[in-house]
Each structure stands twice: as structure tokens, then as C-alpha cells.
Motif scaffolding. Structure first.
Motif, short mmCIF file in Angstrom:
data_model
loop_
_atom_site.label_atom_id
_atom_site.label_comp_id
_atom_site.label_asym_id
_atom_site.label_seq_id
_atom_site.Cartn_x
_atom_site.Cartn_y
_atom_site.Cartn_z
N ALA A 77 0.86 -1.19 0.00
CA ALA A 77 0.00 0.00 0.00
C ALA A 77 0.90 1.23 0.00
CB ALA A 77 -0.89 -0.01 1.24
N ILE A 78 0.63 2.15 -0.93
CA ILE A 78 1.45 3.37 -1.03
C ILE A 78 0.61 4.55 -0.55
CG2 ILE A 78 2.76 4.91 -2.57
CD1 ILE A 78 4.09 2.26 -2.69
N ALA A 79 1.17 5.30 0.40
CA ALA A 79 0.49 6.49 0.91
C ALA A 79 1.38 7.71 0.67
CB ALA A 79 0.22 6.33 2.41
N SER A 80 0.74 8.90 0.69
CA SER A 80 1.53 10.09 0.40
C SER A 80 0.94 11.32 1.08
CB SER A 80 1.60 10.31 -1.12
OG SER A 80 2.68 11.15 -1.45
N ASP A 81 1.66 12.45 0.95
CA ASP A 81 1.16 13.75 1.40
C ASP A 81 1.22 14.72 0.22
OD1 ASP A 81 1.32 12.63 3.93
OD2 ASP A 81 2.82 14.03 4.70
N PHE A 82 0.25 15.64 0.19
CA PHE A 82 0.23 16.66 -0.87
C PHE A 82 -0.02 18.04 -0.28
CE2 PHE A 82 -0.92 12.80 -3.03
CZ PHE A 82 -0.31 12.91 -4.27
N ILE A 83 0.60 19.04 -0.90
CA ILE A 83 0.27 20.43 -0.58
C ILE A 83 -0.22 21.08 -1.88
CG2 ILE A 83 1.22 22.69 0.05
CD1 ILE A 83 3.22 21.30 1.84
N VAL A 84 -1.39 21.72 -1.84
CA VAL A 84 -1.84 22.46 -3.02
C VAL A 84 -1.75 23.95 -2.74
CG1 VAL A 84 -3.37 20.69 -3.96
CG2 VAL A 84 -4.27 22.36 -2.34
N GLY A 85 -1.53 24.72 -3.82
CA GLY A 85 -1.49 26.17 -3.68
C GLY A 85 -0.17 26.69 -3.12
N PHE A 86 0.91 25.91 -3.32
CA PHE A 86 2.23 26.44 -2.96
C PHE A 86 2.48 27.67 -3.84
CE2 PHE A 86 6.85 26.62 -3.34
CZ PHE A 86 7.22 26.53 -2.00
N PRO A 87 3.22 28.70 -3.32
CA PRO A 87 3.42 29.92 -4.12
C PRO A 87 3.92 29.60 -5.54
CG PRO A 87 4.32 30.21 -1.91
CD PRO A 87 3.84 28.80 -2.00
N GLY A 88 3.28 30.21 -6.52
CA GLY A 88 3.69 30.03 -7.91
C GLY A 88 3.02 28.84 -8.58
N GLU A 89 2.22 28.06 -7.84
CA GLU A 89 1.57 26.89 -8.46
C GLU A 89 0.53 27.35 -9.47
OE1 GLU A 89 -0.09 22.95 -6.43
OE2 GLU A 89 -1.69 24.43 -6.67
N THR A 90 0.74 27.00 -10.74
CA THR A 90 -0.21 27.37 -11.78
C THR A 90 -1.23 26.26 -11.95
OG1 THR A 90 1.10 26.30 -13.47
CG2 THR A 90 1.59 28.63 -13.06
N CYS A 110 -4.04 22.48 2.12
CA CYS A 110 -3.78 23.76 1.46
C CYS A 110 -2.46 24.29 2.00
CB CYS A 110 -4.85 24.78 1.83
SG CYS A 110 -6.36 24.61 0.92
N PHE A 111 -1.66 24.90 1.15
CA PHE A 111 -0.42 25.53 1.63
C PHE A 111 -0.77 26.56 2.71
CE2 PHE A 111 2.20 29.39 1.23
CZ PHE A 111 3.35 28.90 1.82
N SER A 112 -0.02 26.52 3.80
CA SER A 112 -0.23 27.46 4.90
C SER A 112 1.09 28.19 5.14
CB SER A 112 -0.65 26.65 6.13
OG SER A 112 -0.67 27.44 7.28
N PRO A 113 1.13 29.50 4.90
CA PRO A 113 2.41 30.21 5.07
C PRO A 113 2.84 30.21 6.53
CG PRO A 113 0.67 31.66 4.17
CD PRO A 113 0.01 30.38 4.55
N ARG A 114 4.04 29.75 6.81
CA ARG A 114 4.49 29.63 8.19
C ARG A 114 5.62 30.61 8.48
NH1 ARG A 114 1.48 29.18 10.66
NH2 ARG A 114 2.15 27.92 12.42
N PRO A 115 5.57 31.22 9.68
CA PRO A 115 6.57 32.23 10.01
C PRO A 115 7.99 31.68 9.96
CG PRO A 115 5.20 31.62 11.94
CD PRO A 115 4.60 30.97 10.75
N PRO A 142 -6.29 32.29 -1.39
CA PRO A 142 -6.87 31.23 -0.56
C PRO A 142 -8.01 30.49 -1.23
CG PRO A 142 -6.53 33.21 0.73
CD PRO A 142 -6.17 33.56 -0.68
N GLU A 143 -8.87 31.24 -1.98
CA GLU A 143 -10.03 30.54 -2.57
C GLU A 143 -9.58 29.57 -3.67
OE1 GLU A 143 -9.47 33.77 -2.48
OE2 GLU A 143 -9.64 34.62 -4.49
N VAL A 144 -8.47 29.89 -4.35
CA VAL A 144 -7.96 28.96 -5.37
C VAL A 144 -7.38 27.72 -4.68
CG1 VAL A 144 -6.29 28.68 -7.27
CG2 VAL A 144 -7.48 30.87 -6.96
N ARG A 145 -6.65 27.95 -3.57
CA ARG A 145 -6.10 26.81 -2.81
C ARG A 145 -7.23 25.87 -2.37
NH1 ARG A 145 -2.89 30.07 1.84
NH2 ARG A 145 -2.10 31.66 0.45
N THR A 146 -8.29 26.46 -1.83
CA THR A 146 -9.40 25.64 -1.32
C THR A 146 -10.07 24.86 -2.44
OG1 THR A 146 -9.76 27.49 0.16
CG2 THR A 146 -11.41 25.78 0.23
N ALA A 147 -10.25 25.54 -3.58
CA ALA A 147 -10.93 24.87 -4.70
C ALA A 147 -10.06 23.70 -5.21
CB ALA A 147 -11.18 25.87 -5.82
N ARG A 148 -8.73 23.94 -5.30
CA ARG A 148 -7.85 22.86 -5.78
C ARG A 148 -7.83 21.70 -4.78
NH1 ARG A 148 -2.86 26.56 -8.19
NH2 ARG A 148 -4.09 27.34 -9.95
#
Ligand code: SAM
Ligand code: SF4
Ligand code: F3S
Length: 454
Positions: free
Chosen positions: A308-321, A344-349, A362-368
Motif C-alpha cells: 500500500a502506497i500512501a503520500s502527502d500533498f500540498i496544493v497552492g504552494f506559491p507560484g503553483e499554476t 492547502c499551503f499554509s504560510p508559516r513564520p 486562498p479561494e484557489v487553494r481551497t478549490a484545488r
């Protein structure tokens, strides 16, 4: 002396779950604290926190305030002093004194590498003074200072590696957990042997980048993760081994080959990719490409077709077209993951990505994220349905949440299974015939005609 009571709330990853268990062991041994489920009863309230995404941090402060208001009335009488509030974990590490500024009733702040000092901090507090803040990231002898780990249940997690040197552009872990370091081999083996004596059958080795493990044994021989796993498999009573989380840049052929020849190794591999676009992976500083990732997936499936293969994804990283996002969806179709976490990408300090140009709205991140999750869920359901008719070796953890005479457990591929059965099966590995594949779990029935299973 009346027993003292400890309420501890844990956020974040499995490494925090492990730390929580060790904090309970430690405070039981040092001050006789017993864990309780009701914060109103507690003399000490600990939050073990997570800093990975903004939401996790917000949750901490709203929960802290809520609990403070809730427990105070129970402590109004003069012979019931108010509980001590303590904040540990990754937010504590990142924010330190700032926590006390936002929540002035907090008296103890400690990080993931300083929790072994809690008994001394409590004594210092009892002598007067405070708040006390101990949040260095220097890994000192934390594990040497902890009592032997205790645990119930057939699954035991053991931290083997901590920290991270990869500094992915989006991630706070290198700042909160510090430099990558590995525990010595015998220390890990002793902890595992102890947990097996307490009834554990399955051992889960934990690390932020567990496959970056590089520990030494007593004779000074370097061990990578593959060799460590082989040593663990030699311990009597270890029926199953798994490990999380691995990084694609730290993969080795030895690790992959073990899935073909080590019977105790569970056919499950959590290998986060984050994005299906090479351009974004480079911006993230991940140190691997989509092609290298796919090659490892192919090798794993060759070594163990059932893995079984599992993974993690981040959507909406800066510059993601949109085109980058389509590449991620194409990767999902190509691999057909058994399970995945997606965010969703979350900008961290303090991270590079926080100040990168071209932040995705943010709305594009959420939709993706919604589109990605739909695709991931469809694959997960299909792959769960593909288990129907098989007999799976289920390690029974306990009664199912819904009760009704149902038990819950995990297959070697880490799928949750519910099936009817009595308490006598808890803590055992039993054959279960799968009858239904659901979005997040399987259903089945005990198959007593099957021989012993692992
Ligand atoms: N070390 C692991 C790796 O590299 O894959 C992951 C560790 S991290 C605790 C778990 C997951 O949180 C990551 O794989 C990533 O998907 C997610 N994550 C980390 N930072 C994030 C951020 N700033 N925004 C959204 N998700 C994030
Ligand atoms: Fe974070 Fe990257 Fe390290 Fe994983 S490898 S913990 S994502 S910095
Ligand atoms: Fe969170 Fe710290 Fe784990 S930031 S994900 S608790 S390492």
C-alpha cells in the motif's frame, strides 16, 4: 499523599503522540501523576502542540482559553488550588514566551527536546516564581532522562529519529524539532523489547524522516534504517514492523528489497511527494523529481506487489499554476495511492515560502484541494474495494467506536477493518475475510477456517 491528576491534550503528528506517552510515563514516575480524561479534575493541564499549519496554532489558543474558563469554577474552593497550565511541543518551541503573553495563565512552556526536564520545572514552580520557559532545540540526553516506556495495546510506536535538515521551503519542522539526529541502536532495541514484554505485537518506528536514520550500535557500527529494521526483526515476539515517514531523497535499494524478503515488514509505505510538478518540487526544495519518485514506487511494487502506497500533498504552494496542479492530478491517476493526506499551503513564520512572491489566493487553494481530495478519495475507495474477498491478517486493537459487538483493527497495509467479534480477540492477529470496501475502512467477518496469519 493524594494522587495528582494530569490532563494532556495532543495536537499534530505521531511524534507528538509518542512524546505525550513519554510525558505521562515521566510525570507518573516523578510526581505520581495519573492521566485523566476530564480537565476539570486535573491538577496539571498540558497542551502538546503542533505548529505545522496556521489552523493548528489557532486551535491551541482557542482551546487554551476555553479550557481555562471551563476548569476555573471547579477550583474556587480554598483547598483546591487552580491547575497548572503547561504548553509543550512545536508551538512552544517556536513561540516560547509569546505563549505566556497571549495566555498569561500558562506557567510552564517547554519544547519537544526539553520535556524530560518537566519534573524539575514543576519543583521549581512549587518553590515559587514562574512562568518558566525551557524551549531550546539542542538535543541533549532527553531519552536517557526518561523512565522506561510503558504502554498498553498491541501496537507500539517508538521514535528512532528526530528533527530534520532538509528545510523544505514551506516547513517549520527543522526549526521546531531541530537538527536531524538518530537514537543509538541498543537504546531502541531495549525500548522495543520492553514494549513486546508488555504485549505489543506490532512496532512502528517513527521519525520525521525515518529513512534518514543513521544510528550507531555499541560497537560503533553505523546502521541505516534497513539494518535497524533487520535488528528489530530479530527480537523475539516482534510480529510486525512498520515505519513512518520516509523522504523520497533518502530512499535506498536495501530498504526496498526488504519488502521482498522480510516477513515481519508490513506492506505499507508512506512516501510524501507534495506535488506532481517538477517546477514546484524544485521551488519547495524537496531534492527529488516526479520521475525519481515514480521510479521508487515502481521498485516498491516490483518488490512487493501488494504494497500500500500512501503520500502527502500540498496544493497552492506559491507560484503553483493551473498546469502544475493538473500535473499533480495526473500523478494521482498514474500512481493510484492507497491513502493520502492533503493540505492547502499554509504560510508559516520564518520559512522561505512565507515571503515568496506569487502567493496563490486562498479561494484557489481551497478549490484545488477539493478537486484533489475527490480524486484521492476515489482511488482510496477503489483500492479498498479491491480487498473484498481476501483474507487479511488483522491486528485487533479494541472495540469499534460505534460498539454493537464490533471490533476494530488494522491490516498489514494499514487499512482499518471493522468486524463482529468478542473481546477475547483484542490484542491478537486474526484472519478476517473482507466483505466490503468503504471510503475510509473495510468491513469483514472472522475467518476461522484460515490458518494462523501474520
Ligand atoms: N518529513 C515529512 C516529509 O518530508 O514528507 C513530512 C513531515 S510534515 C510533519 C507532514 C506534512 O505536513 C508534510 O508532508 C506536508 O504535506 C504538510 N505540511 C508541512 N508544512 C506545511 C505547510 N506550511 N502548509 C501545508 N502543509 C504543510
Ligand atoms: Fe518538513 Fe521537508 Fe523536513 Fe519533511 S523533509 S519535515 S517536509 S522540512
Ligand atoms: Fe506538528 Fe511538530 Fe509534528 S509541527 S506535525 S507536531 S513535528
Amino acid at each position: 499523599m493524594p494522587l495528582k491528576k494530569l490532563f494532556i491534550k495532543t495536537f499534530g503528528c505521531q511524534m507528538n503522540d509518542y512524546d505525550t506517552a513519554r510525558i505521562i510515563d515521566l510525570l507518573r514516575a516523578s510526581h505520581g501523576y495519573l492521566p485523566v480524561d476530564a480537565p476539570e479534575q486535573a491538577d496539571l493541564i498540558v497542551f502538546n502542540t503542533c505548529h505545522i499549519r496556521e489552523k493548528a496554532e489557532e486551535k491551541l489558543f482557542s482551546e487554551l482559553g476555553r479550557l481555562y474558563k471551563m476548569v476555573l469554577p471547579a477550583h474556587r474552593s480554598p483547598n483546591r488550588p487552580p491547575p497548572i497550565f503547561a504548553v509543550g511541543g512545536c508551538v512552544a518551541q517556536a513561540s516560547g514566551q509569546e505563549i505566556v503573553r497571549r495566555a498569561p495563565f500558562v506557567q510552564l512552556v517547554f519544547g519537544p527536546q526539553t520535556y524530560h526536564r518537566l519534573p524539575a520545572m514543576l519543583d521549581q514552580l512549587a518553590r515559587g516564581g514562574g512562568p518558566i520557559c525551557a524551549a531550546e532545540v539542542v538535543p541533549d540526553s532527553k531519552f536517557d532522562a526518561l523512565p522506561p516506556s510503558r504502554g498498553e495495546g498491541p501496537m507500539a510506536s517508538v521514535t528512532v529519529q528526530e528533527g530534520c535538515n532538509k528545510f523544505c521551503a514551506f516547513c517549520v519542522v527543522p526549526y521546531t524539532r531541530g537538527q536531524e539526529w538518530s537514537r543509538p541502536v541498543e537504546e531502541i532495541l531495549d525500548e522495543i523489547a520492553g514494549r513486546v514484554r508488555q504485549g505489543a505485537l506490532e512496532i512502528q518506528l517513527l521519525g520525521q524522516n525515518v529513512n534518514a536514520y543513521q544510528g550507531l550500535d555499541r560497537s560503533g557500527l553505523p546502521h541505516d534504517l534497513a539494518l535497524l529494521i533487520r535488528r528489530v526483526a530479530l527480537l523475539p515476539g516482534v510480529e510486525r514492523i512498520r515505519f513512518v515517514t520516509s523522504h523520497p531523497a533518502d530512499m535506498t535499494d536495501e530498504l526496498v528489497e526488504m519488502f521482498a524478503d522480510l516477513p515481519q515488514l508490513c506492506p505499507y509505505f508512506h512516501l510524501p511527494i507534495q506535488s506532481g510538478s517538477d517546477r514546484i518540487l524544485a521551488q519547495m526544495g524537496r531534492g527529488h523529481t516526479v520521475a525519481t519518485y515514480l521510479a521508487w514506487v515502481q521498485s516498491l511494487r516490483q518488490a512487493c506487489p501488494d504494497i500500500a502506497i500512501a503520500s502527502d500533498f500540498i496544493v497552492g504552494f506559491p507560484g503553483e499554476t493551473e498546469a502544475d496542479f493538473q500535473d499533480t492530478l495526473a500523478l494521482v491517476e498514474q500512481v493510484s495511492f492507497d491513502h493520502a493526506y492533503s493540505f492547502c499551503f499554509s504560510p508559516r513564520p520564518g520559512t522561505r515560502a512565507e515571503s515568496m512572491p506569487e502567493q496563490v489566493p486562498p479561494e484557489v487553494r481551497t478549490a484545488r484541494l477539493a478537486i484533489l481530495q475527490e480524486a484521492l478519495n476515489a482511488h482510496q475507495l477503489r483500492r479498498n474495494q479491491g480487498r473484498v474477498g481476501r483474507v487479511e491478517a488483522v491486528l485487533v486493537e479494541g472495540p469499534a467506536k460505534k460498539g454493537l459487538g464490533e471490533l476494530t483493527g488494522r491490516t498489514p497495509g494499514f487499512r482499518k477493518v471493522h468486524f463482529p467479534g468478542g473481546a477475547e480477540w483484542i490484542g491478537q492477529i486474526v484472519p478476517v475475510r473482507i466483505t466490503e470496501g468503504l471510503p475510509n475502512s473495510l468491513r469483514g467477518i472472522l475467518d476461522q477456517t484460515s490458518r494462523r496469519v501474520r
